[in-house]
Write an enzyme that holds these catalytic residues in place. Structure first.
Site, PDB file in Angstrom:
ATOM      1  N   ARG A  97       6.342  77.853  48.596  1.00 35.85           N
ATOM      2  CA  ARG A  97       6.527  77.892  47.140  1.00 35.85           C
ATOM      3  C   ARG A  97       5.171  77.702  46.463  1.00 35.85           C
ATOM      4  O   ARG A  97       4.481  76.708  46.713  1.00 35.85           O
ATOM      5  CB  ARG A  97       7.501  76.794  46.704  1.00 35.85           C
ATOM      6  CG  ARG A  97       7.670  76.726  45.212  1.00 35.85           C
ATOM      7  CD  ARG A  97       8.737  75.729  44.763  1.00 35.85           C
ATOM      8  NE  ARG A  97       8.630  75.605  43.317  1.00 35.85           N
ATOM      9  CZ  ARG A  97       8.461  74.470  42.661  1.00 35.85           C
ATOM     10  NH1 ARG A  97       8.437  73.318  43.290  1.00 35.85           N
ATOM     11  NH2 ARG A  97       8.325  74.472  41.352  1.00 35.85           N
ATOM     12  N   HIS A 142       4.185  76.452  35.954  1.00 36.88           N
ATOM     13  CA  HIS A 142       4.033  75.105  36.501  1.00 36.88           C
ATOM     14  C   HIS A 142       3.015  74.362  35.625  1.00 36.88           C
ATOM     15  O   HIS A 142       1.958  73.960  36.067  1.00 36.88           O
ATOM     16  CB  HIS A 142       3.602  75.154  37.969  1.00 36.88           C
ATOM     17  CG  HIS A 142       3.966  73.924  38.743  1.00 36.88           C
ATOM     18  ND1 HIS A 142       4.765  73.948  39.876  1.00 36.88           N
ATOM     19  CD2 HIS A 142       3.667  72.617  38.536  1.00 36.88           C
ATOM     20  CE1 HIS A 142       4.903  72.717  40.341  1.00 36.88           C
ATOM     21  NE2 HIS A 142       4.250  71.887  39.541  1.00 36.88           N
ATOM     22  N   ASN A 188       8.953  75.056  36.246  1.00 40.74           N
ATOM     23  CA  ASN A 188       8.955  73.862  37.070  1.00 40.74           C
ATOM     24  C   ASN A 188       9.037  72.634  36.165  1.00 40.74           C
ATOM     25  O   ASN A 188       8.177  72.429  35.305  1.00 40.74           O
ATOM     26  CB  ASN A 188       7.665  73.761  37.882  1.00 40.74           C
ATOM     27  CG  ASN A 188       7.603  72.464  38.673  1.00 40.74           C
ATOM     28  OD1 ASN A 188       8.318  72.319  39.653  1.00 40.74           O
ATOM     29  ND2 ASN A 188       6.796  71.508  38.224  1.00 40.74           N
ATOM     30  N   GLU A 189      10.055  71.822  36.362  1.00 34.06           N
ATOM     31  CA  GLU A 189      10.156  70.518  35.695  1.00 34.06           C
ATOM     32  C   GLU A 189       9.862  70.580  34.197  1.00 34.06           C
ATOM     33  O   GLU A 189       8.922  69.961  33.703  1.00 34.06           O
ATOM     34  CB  GLU A 189       9.216  69.507  36.368  1.00 34.06           C
ATOM     35  CG  GLU A 189       9.501  69.323  37.849  1.00 34.06           C
ATOM     36  CD  GLU A 189       8.719  68.167  38.475  1.00 34.06           C
ATOM     37  OE1 GLU A 189       7.861  67.586  37.801  1.00 34.06           O
ATOM     38  OE2 GLU A 189       8.995  67.836  39.645  1.00 34.06           O
ATOM     39  N   ASN A 328      13.911  69.288  42.036  1.00 31.86           N
ATOM     40  CA  ASN A 328      12.830  68.446  42.545  1.00 31.86           C
ATOM     41  C   ASN A 328      13.323  67.008  42.491  1.00 31.86           C
ATOM     42  O   ASN A 328      13.712  66.521  41.426  1.00 31.86           O
ATOM     43  CB  ASN A 328      11.569  68.569  41.680  1.00 31.86           C
ATOM     44  CG  ASN A 328      10.895  69.921  41.827  1.00 31.86           C
ATOM     45  OD1 ASN A 328      11.344  70.764  42.607  1.00 31.86           O
ATOM     46  ND2 ASN A 328       9.828  70.134  41.088  1.00 31.86           N
ATOM     47  N   TYR A 330      12.651  62.915  44.115  1.00 33.50           N
ATOM     48  CA  TYR A 330      11.806  62.012  44.902  1.00 33.50           C
ATOM     49  C   TYR A 330      12.382  60.611  45.080  1.00 33.50           C
ATOM     50  O   TYR A 330      12.168  59.983  46.090  1.00 33.50           O
ATOM     51  CB  TYR A 330      10.432  61.870  44.226  1.00 33.50           C
ATOM     52  CG  TYR A 330       9.590  63.111  44.259  1.00 33.50           C
ATOM     53  CD1 TYR A 330       9.693  64.093  43.275  1.00 33.50           C
ATOM     54  CD2 TYR A 330       8.682  63.323  45.291  1.00 33.50           C
ATOM     55  CE1 TYR A 330       8.918  65.245  43.311  1.00 33.50           C
ATOM     56  CE2 TYR A 330       7.894  64.475  45.336  1.00 33.50           C
ATOM     57  CZ  TYR A 330       8.017  65.429  44.346  1.00 33.50           C
ATOM     58  OH  TYR A 330       7.251  66.562  44.388  1.00 33.50           O
ATOM     59  N   GLU A 397      11.285  70.565  45.653  1.00 41.79           N
ATOM     60  CA  GLU A 397      10.241  69.584  45.960  1.00 41.79           C
ATOM     61  C   GLU A 397      10.886  68.302  46.442  1.00 41.79           C
ATOM     62  O   GLU A 397      11.879  67.847  45.871  1.00 41.79           O
ATOM     63  CB  GLU A 397       9.393  69.219  44.719  1.00 41.79           C
ATOM     64  CG  GLU A 397       8.392  70.251  44.305  1.00 41.79           C
ATOM     65  CD  GLU A 397       7.577  69.833  43.072  1.00 41.79           C
ATOM     66  OE1 GLU A 397       7.412  68.625  42.825  1.00 41.79           O
ATOM     67  OE2 GLU A 397       7.118  70.731  42.358  1.00 41.79           O
ATOM     68  N   TRP A 447       6.962  68.661  49.151  1.00 44.65           N
ATOM     69  CA  TRP A 447       5.795  68.542  48.295  1.00 44.65           C
ATOM     70  C   TRP A 447       4.867  67.552  48.954  1.00 44.65           C
ATOM     71  O   TRP A 447       5.239  66.401  49.087  1.00 44.65           O
ATOM     72  CB  TRP A 447       6.155  68.057  46.875  1.00 44.65           C
ATOM     73  CG  TRP A 447       4.926  68.043  46.034  1.00 44.65           C
ATOM     74  CD1 TRP A 447       4.050  66.994  45.885  1.00 44.65           C
ATOM     75  CD2 TRP A 447       4.392  69.144  45.285  1.00 44.65           C
ATOM     76  NE1 TRP A 447       3.007  67.387  45.094  1.00 44.65           N
ATOM     77  CE2 TRP A 447       3.189  68.686  44.720  1.00 44.65           C
ATOM     78  CE3 TRP A 447       4.799  70.454  45.054  1.00 44.65           C
ATOM     79  CZ2 TRP A 447       2.391  69.519  43.926  1.00 44.65           C
ATOM     80  CZ3 TRP A 447       4.015  71.260  44.264  1.00 44.65           C
ATOM     81  CH2 TRP A 447       2.819  70.796  43.701  1.00 44.65           C
ATOM     82  N   GLU A 454      -3.297  65.565  41.385  1.00 46.37           N
ATOM     83  CA  GLU A 454      -1.992  65.027  40.997  1.00 46.37           C
ATOM     84  C   GLU A 454      -2.002  64.697  39.492  1.00 46.37           C
ATOM     85  O   GLU A 454      -1.767  63.571  39.078  1.00 46.37           O
ATOM     86  CB  GLU A 454      -1.658  63.821  41.888  1.00 46.37           C
ATOM     87  CG  GLU A 454      -0.344  63.103  41.630  1.00 46.37           C
ATOM     88  CD  GLU A 454       0.919  63.961  41.718  1.00 46.37           C
ATOM     89  OE1 GLU A 454       0.875  65.075  42.267  1.00 46.37           O
ATOM     90  OE2 GLU A 454       1.945  63.496  41.217  1.00 46.37           O
ATOM     91  N   PHE A 463      -0.163  63.590  48.233  1.00 45.60           N
ATOM     92  CA  PHE A 463       1.211  63.948  48.621  1.00 45.60           C
ATOM     93  C   PHE A 463       1.239  64.977  49.754  1.00 45.60           C
ATOM     94  O   PHE A 463       2.296  65.464  50.129  1.00 45.60           O
ATOM     95  CB  PHE A 463       1.974  64.531  47.421  1.00 45.60           C
ATOM     96  CG  PHE A 463       2.543  63.476  46.499  1.00 45.60           C
ATOM     97  CD1 PHE A 463       1.747  62.867  45.536  1.00 45.60           C
ATOM     98  CD2 PHE A 463       3.877  63.102  46.593  1.00 45.60           C
ATOM     99  CE1 PHE A 463       2.273  61.907  44.686  1.00 45.60           C
ATOM    100  CE2 PHE A 463       4.418  62.143  45.739  1.00 45.60           C
ATOM    101  CZ  PHE A 463       3.611  61.536  44.787  1.00 45.60           C
TER     102      PHE A 463
END
Ligand SMILES: *[C@@H]1O[C@H](CO)[C@@H](O)[C@H](O)[C@H]1NC(C)=O
Ligand SMILES: *[C@@H]1O[C@H](CO)[C@@H](O)[C@H](O)[C@H]1NC(C)=O
Ligand SMILES: *[C@@H]1O[C@H](CO)[C@@H](O)[C@H](O)[C@H]1NC(C)=O
Ligand SMILES: *[C@@H]1O[C@H](CO)[C@@H](O)[C@H](O)[C@H]1NC(C)=O
Ligand SMILES: *[C@@H]1O[C@H](CO)[C@@H](O)[C@H](O)[C@H]1NC(C)=O
Length: 491
Positions: A97, A142, A188-189, A328, A330, A397, A447, A454, A463
């Site tokens: 990706r 992104h 993205n996000e 995504n 985490y 992610e 990810w 970052e 990461f």
């Protein structure tokens, strides 16, 4: 005695197999990939005819990123396509990706000025990947809005300009690369882009009520920016469905981000607060996309700060059907009712998060302050998503940084047992969601493929499953996690 004996035996056996990282069952055609984003890895910020984005602008304002780091060079991926694809091949990677830098294709953001060098660059990248048996999943946005669109039109605060220019850009990408790219992610996000960009100002373009130099309106602007992104997504999907899908036969969807919110107690107000948090975080974007309007909880709490969709916009949302839900994920936190914030999004959400229950943390903490290791959370969140939207899910992610990773000696950095345990735990939970809960999770992307820029944390948070030595000529070294993931993919 016997049941206990068997139970103990099974427990020992499963601990042994887990420890070896083998035997996490996945469907045969499950997509295992890794992920990156253009601004975080490419560098070459002023090369190849690329125009500036809001992240170039923001990262160059002193004090906005850790140690004033920028993505000017990043991992220098722009110059190292062959080398990086070789690394992917050596670990047996079949899916990758990546994102396209909008201002590399359209330096001022508009279709009036196409940069052929940018198109050539991504043609080259896509071709190298395909030649090596790696299928690209391509994200269009992104977080790197062309700066000109921000300055000239107000960027995401201008709904009409956003829809037009994002639509033009998406169309150009489908037309240029869609013969080979079959998996498109529009945004993205968008949550982070809206909240961090327009409420906290901790990310580009760095706007908030008290921010400088970009003074905004923390109560109103996050809702406005999100509204434009949702509709721009719909425009892009609509273009894909009408002009390209029949011939190109690809899939398109959006990637949204959320931690899981676990109610702190059994009290109804905490249960409600956790549900509200999920609706404010995921439902904010996914409800319009999959159900045609914002969640009722948001409408009720945010009142007229939350824009309305016109009838025509609702029609557009309904006809621009996504093929999948990109998630995504985490971390997980406990949620309880009430908040101390007096206005805006967090006041409307009216929920407080904490990693502690009865003084005990919910899991181990990774390096980033927001990242707690809670494998069971991913199983709960994919269930929540599937219950509400009934659509197949890609985990686009998932991953972690290792406590103090940037400060450890090199040999300890690459022996990242902590990350291996994280990935193993989360993948096990995803496998359980698939097999026991029958949730159609069809893919998973770690990810990240390598350490990278970052955002506001600069290069201090790592990461990657590959180490990048920013001091020694950006040298890449596989960490233990890369080898572990490689074995999992091959098996
Ligand atoms: C953003 O601001 C809100 C409200 O003050 C706060 O709750 C939240 O933790 C902040 N997030 C970040 C990442 O700073
Ligand atoms: C927030 O939640 C608490 C507890 O459920 C409730 O008493 C309060 O009225 C809510 N506030 C708002 C603004 O909704
Ligand atoms: C609200 O703020 C007060 C005083 O700072 C603090 O004691 C309390 O724990 C906070 N409550 C929540 C829910 O964050
Ligand atoms: C890697 O770290 C683990 C503990 O996390 C340790 O047991 C092992 O010996 C280390 N391996 C190497 C090669 O340093
Ligand atoms: C730095 O890395 C690049 C790409 O791998 C390589 O071409 C170059 O020779 C290296 N330079 C030095 C000084 O090692």
């Amino acid at each position: 005695m016997r049941p206990l004996f068997f139970f103990t035996l099974i427990l020992i056996l499963s601990v042994v197999t887990l420890a070896r990282g083998k035997n996490i069952p996945f469907p045969k055609d499950f997509v295992f990939g890794t992920a990156t984003a253009a601004y975080q890895i490419e560098g070459a910020a002023r090369e190849g005819g690329r125009g500036p984005s809001i992240w170039d602008y923001f990262s160059h304002i002193p004090g906005k990123t850790f140690k004033d780091a920028t993505g000017d060079i990043a991992c220098d991926h722009y110059h190292r396509l062959e080398e990086d694809v070789k690394l992917m091949v050596s670990m047996g990677l079949k899916y990758y990706r990546m994102s396209i830098s909008w201002s590399r294709l359209l330096p001022d953001g508009t279709i009036d000025n196409i940069n052929q060098q940018g198109i050539d660059h991504y043609n080259k990248e896509i071709d190298i990947l395909l030649k090596n048996g790696i299928t690209p999943f391509v994200t269009l946005y992104h977080w790197d809005l062309p700066l000109n669109l921000h300055i000239k039109y107000g960027g995401w605060l201008n709904k009409e300009a956003s829809m037009k220019h994002f639509g033009d850009y998406a169309d150009l990408c489908f037309k240029s690369f869609g013969d080979r790219v079959k998996n498109w992610i529009t945004f993205n996000e968008a949550w982070c882009a809206s909240i961090h960009g327009y409420l906290n100002g901790s990310q580009a373009p760095g706007r908030c009520s008290k921010c400088k130099p970009e003074q905004g309106d923390s109560d109103r602007e996050p809702y406005q920016a999100a509204h434009s992104m949702i509709l721009s997504h719909a425009v892009a999907v609509d273009i894909y469905l009408n002009k390209y899908k029949k011939t190109q036969k690809g899939s398109i969807g959006m990637t949204m981000n959320s931690g899981w919110g676990e109610p702190l107690t059994n009290k109804p107000e905490d249960q409600d607060a956790a549900q509200r948090l999920m609706e404010f975080q995921l439902g904010w974007f996914a409800d319009p996309i999959f159900r045609g309007d914002y969640p009722l909880s948001m409408r009720r709490q945010a009142g007229n700060l939350l824009p309305q969709f016109t009838q025509a916009e609702k029609q557009l949302l309904i006809k621009s059907k996504s093929d999948f839900f990109g998630l995504n994920h985490y971390s997980t936190l406990y949620v309880s009712a009430r908040t101390n914030v007096s206005s805006g999004y967090y006041a409307h959400m009216n929920a407080t998060t904490t990693p502690y229950r009865d003084g005990k943390p919910i899991g181990e903490r990774a390096d980033s302050t927001w990242l707690w290791v809670v494998p069971w959370g991913i199983r709960k969140i994919v269930n929540w998503v599937y219950d509400r939207y009934q659509i197949k899910i890609y985990i686009t992610e998932n991953g972690c940084d290792v406590p103090n990773e940037d400060k450890l000696p090199f040999d300890q950095i690459i022996n990242d047992t902590f990350r291996v345990n994280y990935l193993q735990g989360y993948l096990n939970a995803v496998s359980e969601a698939i097999h026991q809960d029958k949730v159609p999770v069809v893919g998973y992307f770690v990810w990240s493929f390598m350490d990278n820029f970052e955002w506001a944390d600069g290069y201090a948070k790592r990461f990657g499953i590959h180490h990048v030595d920013y001091v020694k000529n950006n040298t890449r070294t596989p960490k233990k996690s890369a080898k572990w993931y490689s074995e999992l993919i091959k098996q």
